[in-house]
Design an enzyme around this catalytic site. Structure first.
Site, PDB file in Angstrom:
ATOM      1  N   SER A  50     -42.245  29.379  35.268  1.00  0.00           N
ATOM      2  CA  SER A  50     -43.154  28.444  35.941  1.00  0.00           C
ATOM      3  C   SER A  50     -42.476  27.075  35.918  1.00  0.00           C
ATOM      4  O   SER A  50     -42.894  26.149  35.235  1.00  0.00           O
ATOM      5  CB  SER A  50     -44.502  28.407  35.231  1.00  0.00           C
ATOM      6  OG  SER A  50     -44.373  27.947  33.917  1.00  0.00           O
ATOM      7  N   HIS A 162     -46.173  34.652  33.327  1.00  0.00           N
ATOM      8  CA  HIS A 162     -45.477  35.293  32.210  1.00  0.00           C
ATOM      9  C   HIS A 162     -45.940  36.718  31.952  1.00  0.00           C
ATOM     10  O   HIS A 162     -45.496  37.359  31.005  1.00  0.00           O
ATOM     11  CB  HIS A 162     -45.641  34.462  30.933  1.00  0.00           C
ATOM     12  CG  HIS A 162     -44.990  33.118  31.043  1.00  0.00           C
ATOM     13  ND1 HIS A 162     -45.232  32.099  30.154  1.00  0.00           N
ATOM     14  CD2 HIS A 162     -44.107  32.623  31.941  1.00  0.00           C
ATOM     15  CE1 HIS A 162     -44.528  31.030  30.502  1.00  0.00           C
ATOM     16  NE2 HIS A 162     -43.837  31.326  31.585  1.00  0.00           N
ATOM     17  N   GLU A 171     -50.962  30.305  29.033  1.00  0.00           N
ATOM     18  CA  GLU A 171     -50.752  30.469  27.587  1.00  0.00           C
ATOM     19  C   GLU A 171     -51.999  30.105  26.788  1.00  0.00           C
ATOM     20  O   GLU A 171     -52.610  29.070  27.026  1.00  0.00           O
ATOM     21  CB  GLU A 171     -49.599  29.565  27.118  1.00  0.00           C
ATOM     22  CG  GLU A 171     -48.298  29.878  27.822  1.00  0.00           C
ATOM     23  CD  GLU A 171     -47.203  28.836  27.567  1.00  0.00           C
ATOM     24  OE1 GLU A 171     -47.260  28.126  26.542  1.00  0.00           O
ATOM     25  OE2 GLU A 171     -46.310  28.729  28.408  1.00  0.00           O
ATOM     26  N   GLU A 212     -43.458  35.773  26.573  1.00  0.00           N
ATOM     27  CA  GLU A 212     -43.351  34.981  25.353  1.00  0.00           C
ATOM     28  C   GLU A 212     -43.910  35.714  24.140  1.00  0.00           C
ATOM     29  O   GLU A 212     -44.157  35.116  23.094  1.00  0.00           O
ATOM     30  CB  GLU A 212     -44.034  33.620  25.559  1.00  0.00           C
ATOM     31  CG  GLU A 212     -43.326  32.833  26.667  1.00  0.00           C
ATOM     32  CD  GLU A 212     -43.801  31.399  26.824  1.00  0.00           C
ATOM     33  OE1 GLU A 212     -44.839  31.027  26.235  1.00  0.00           O
ATOM     34  OE2 GLU A 212     -43.126  30.646  27.548  1.00  0.00           O
ATOM     35  N   ASP A 249     -52.076  26.308  27.711  1.00  0.00           N
ATOM     36  CA  ASP A 249     -51.209  25.784  28.774  1.00  0.00           C
ATOM     37  C   ASP A 249     -51.682  26.454  30.059  1.00  0.00           C
ATOM     38  O   ASP A 249     -51.454  27.644  30.269  1.00  0.00           O
ATOM     39  CB  ASP A 249     -49.735  26.124  28.503  1.00  0.00           C
ATOM     40  CG  ASP A 249     -48.835  25.628  29.635  1.00  0.00           C
ATOM     41  OD1 ASP A 249     -49.347  24.975  30.567  1.00  0.00           O
ATOM     42  OD2 ASP A 249     -47.613  25.911  29.588  1.00  0.00           O
ATOM     43  N   GLU A 300     -52.386  21.756  28.108  1.00  0.00           N
ATOM     44  CA  GLU A 300     -51.130  21.398  28.792  1.00  0.00           C
ATOM     45  C   GLU A 300     -51.251  21.715  30.279  1.00  0.00           C
ATOM     46  O   GLU A 300     -51.849  22.732  30.653  1.00  0.00           O
ATOM     47  CB  GLU A 300     -50.005  22.229  28.153  1.00  0.00           C
ATOM     48  CG  GLU A 300     -48.629  22.024  28.758  1.00  0.00           C
ATOM     49  CD  GLU A 300     -47.603  22.952  28.091  1.00  0.00           C
ATOM     50  OE1 GLU A 300     -47.752  23.282  26.891  1.00  0.00           O
ATOM     51  OE2 GLU A 300     -46.663  23.382  28.777  1.00  0.00           O
ATOM     52  N   ASP A 327     -46.239  18.834  31.061  1.00  0.00           N
ATOM     53  CA  ASP A 327     -45.008  19.643  31.076  1.00  0.00           C
ATOM     54  C   ASP A 327     -44.373  19.483  32.456  1.00  0.00           C
ATOM     55  O   ASP A 327     -43.478  18.657  32.650  1.00  0.00           O
ATOM     56  CB  ASP A 327     -45.371  21.094  30.761  1.00  0.00           C
ATOM     57  CG  ASP A 327     -44.219  22.066  30.976  1.00  0.00           C
ATOM     58  OD1 ASP A 327     -43.077  21.623  31.160  1.00  0.00           O
ATOM     59  OD2 ASP A 327     -44.460  23.302  30.978  1.00  0.00           O
ATOM     60  N   LYS A 352     -38.679  19.907  26.990  1.00  0.00           N
ATOM     61  CA  LYS A 352     -37.831  21.087  27.195  1.00  0.00           C
ATOM     62  C   LYS A 352     -36.467  20.556  27.602  1.00  0.00           C
ATOM     63  O   LYS A 352     -36.327  19.960  28.685  1.00  0.00           O
ATOM     64  CB  LYS A 352     -38.387  21.939  28.330  1.00  0.00           C
ATOM     65  CG  LYS A 352     -39.724  22.611  28.046  1.00  0.00           C
ATOM     66  CD  LYS A 352     -40.281  23.156  29.354  1.00  0.00           C
ATOM     67  CE  LYS A 352     -41.377  24.191  29.141  1.00  0.00           C
ATOM     68  NZ  LYS A 352     -42.081  24.475  30.420  1.00  0.00           N
ATOM     69  N   HIS A 380     -39.798  25.870  23.845  1.00  0.00           N
ATOM     70  CA  HIS A 380     -38.916  26.899  24.400  1.00  0.00           C
ATOM     71  C   HIS A 380     -39.160  27.032  25.904  1.00  0.00           C
ATOM     72  O   HIS A 380     -40.028  26.356  26.456  1.00  0.00           O
ATOM     73  CB  HIS A 380     -39.197  28.240  23.715  1.00  0.00           C
ATOM     74  CG  HIS A 380     -40.583  28.768  24.002  1.00  0.00           C
ATOM     75  ND1 HIS A 380     -40.942  30.081  23.826  1.00  0.00           N
ATOM     76  CD2 HIS A 380     -41.701  28.139  24.477  1.00  0.00           C
ATOM     77  CE1 HIS A 380     -42.197  30.251  24.167  1.00  0.00           C
ATOM     78  NE2 HIS A 380     -42.672  29.095  24.550  1.00  0.00           N
ATOM     79  N   LYS A 403     -43.751  24.596  20.298  1.00  0.00           N
ATOM     80  CA  LYS A 403     -44.325  25.848  20.819  1.00  0.00           C
ATOM     81  C   LYS A 403     -43.165  26.754  21.183  1.00  0.00           C
ATOM     82  O   LYS A 403     -42.263  26.379  21.921  1.00  0.00           O
ATOM     83  CB  LYS A 403     -45.304  25.604  21.970  1.00  0.00           C
ATOM     84  CG  LYS A 403     -44.744  25.234  23.300  1.00  0.00           C
ATOM     85  CD  LYS A 403     -45.807  25.479  24.393  1.00  0.00           C
ATOM     86  CE  LYS A 403     -45.156  25.488  25.751  1.00  0.00           C
ATOM     87  NZ  LYS A 403     -46.080  25.809  26.841  1.00  0.00           N
TER      88      LYS A 403
END
Ligand code: PGA
Ligand code: ZN
Length: 433
Positions: A50, A162, A171, A212, A249, A300, A327, A352, A380, A403
């Site tokens: 993403s 994901h 998430e 993840e 997230d 997030e 993010d 990131k 990550h 995270k």
């Protein structure tokens, strides 16, 4: 006599990431000018699914091999251009190394060499320098300021891009709020993860995992996910909201339908048999309601990466109650972060390193955040490698939070295990709060 660490070799290769896609691994060899010993640092570059549209460019070959995802051109850029730019340079000055990388690329978004090429060289240089000085990487990067282990935000239920389930928000994470050490916090989260698996099994839900490592069952909506997580927390003997808090997230840029001007929830639509759209106002109200019902502490990418007005409203409404993490909104970029700080959009940044492409730039984003009272979360990517460098980075910059997925899949667990070792080195007196 000050030790210098001239760079003697720079090279890269194509390896595979945790999704089976190619990524770049770089190696830098330096010489210690006092002892003349050689030291080698290696680092590999993660990759998102993403991905924010304002991220630095990840250079892919676009050829037939690996469905276009090969990174041979980025590898070649390290082996030729970056090697030329970095040979003989002093690896102990990361800022100057990164400036040379930036000059060599010469573009705003690293489209010339590729952020993957730039980041590989930047991180491998830091590793080589630390190795040459016989220091752990976190200590080399953070010096005597390395005092604080991050609180893990552990992603135990995956959705969005994901996983192939019906969960639309990407998430669902748990964070230990009372643990006296990183190791204790990790144990709390891992126990809850196992109990969540048991609950999924009991309820006839899938226990397969997403990118993840979190479970990826089909559930009707965010509320049912949060209820299930609360149940897992309680089953583990912890009190939701006291011992354990929850973070989401939403990765809302992935849900945003530009044409319709609102957010589309495909999984919820499928489960309910009717189209579910939410506009900005609905989204904020939705989060507010969830935060009232469940022990949420962090949200997030609650809104789209271009919706600055929406982010301002979200922050005005929920910024006192929730950590609002940018993010895709900030993409580890000081310019976008500065805009957010000025507008009052968000109150925390997700960091990131591959969104921006050099360590120095990522560290600058952390500094700017801290100077302005924004919280920082080192993160990550959904496509990871065995490289656990973000664990060292989180400690080096005293980020406060990390995270890095579930306690499942070694690409995730490697980071947690690295933090366990760091905590052992730093000593037991360090609380994670
Ligand atoms: P990504 O997901 O690595 O696929 O972008 C992680 C995140 O959105 O935080
Ligand atoms: Zn995100």
């Amino acid at each position: 006599m000050n030790v210098k660490l001239p760079i003697r070799e720079v090279r890269a290769r194509e390896i595979l990431d945790s999704r089976g896609n190619p990524t770049l691994e770089a190696e830098v060899v330096v010489e210690n000018s006092v002892t003349h010993e050689l030291a080698c640092g290696r680092a590999s570059v993660p990759s998102g699914a993403s991905t924010g549209q304002f991220e630095a460019v990840e250079l892919r070959d676009g050829e037939v091999r690996y469905f276009g995802l090969g990174v041979r051109r980025a590898v070649e850029n390290v082996n030729a251009k970056l090697r030329d730019a970095l040979l003989s340079q002093d690896a102990s000055c990361q800022r100057k190394i990164d400036e040379r990388i930036l000059d060599c690329d010469g573009t705003q978004n690293k489209e010339n060499l590729g952020a993957n090429a730039c980041l590989g060289a930047s991180m491998a240089t830091a590793r080589a320098a630390a190795e040459a000085l016989h220091l752990p990487l976190y200590q080399y990067l953070g010096g005597i300021h390395t005092v604080c282990l991050p609180v893990p935000m552990m992603n135990i239920l995956n959705g969005g891009k994901h996983a192939d389930n019906t969960v639309d928000l990407q998430e669902f994470m748990i964070a230990p709020a009372q643990a006296e050490s990183f190791a204790e916090g990790l144990r709390v989260c891992a126990e809850i993860y196992h109990n969540l698996k048991g609950l999924c099994r009991e309820k006839g839900l899938s226990t397969g995992v997403g990118d993840e490592g979190g479970f990826a069952p089909d559930l009707p909506d965010a509320r049912s996910v949060l209820s299930l997580i609360v149940e897992a927390v309680e089953k583990s003997g912890y009190t939701p909201g006291h011992d354990v808090k929850i973070a989401i997230d939403a990765a809302a840029s992935e849900l945003y339908d530009k044409k319709a001007g609102c957010y589309y929830f495909p999984g919820e639509s499928k489960m309910k048999g009717q189209q579910v759209f939410r506009n900005t106002e609905d989204m904020i109200a939705y989060y507010e309601k969830l935060a009232g019902e469940f022990p949420l502490f962090s949200l997030e990418d609650g809104l789209d990466e271009e919706d600055w007005d929406g982010w301002q409203q979200l922050t005005a409404r929920l910024g006192k109650k929730l950590q609002l993490v940018g993010d895709d909104l900030f993409v580890t970029n000081v310019k976008r972060l500065a805009a957010g700080i000025e507008k009052g959009a968000g109150n925390a940044i997700l960091v990131k390193v591959n969104q921006i492409g050099t360590l120095s730039e990522a560290f600058a984003a952390v500094r700017l955040a801290k100077e302005n009272g924004f919280r920082t979360v080192i993160s990550h990517r959904s496509g990871e490698t065995e490289d656990a460098i973000i664990a060292d980075i989180a400690v080096a910059v005293n980020a406060g939070q990390i995270k890095t997925g579930a306690p499942c899949r070694m690409d995730r667990v490697a980071k947690y295990n690295r933090l366990l070792r760091i905590e052992e080195e730093l000593g037991p007196f360090r609380r994670i709060r």
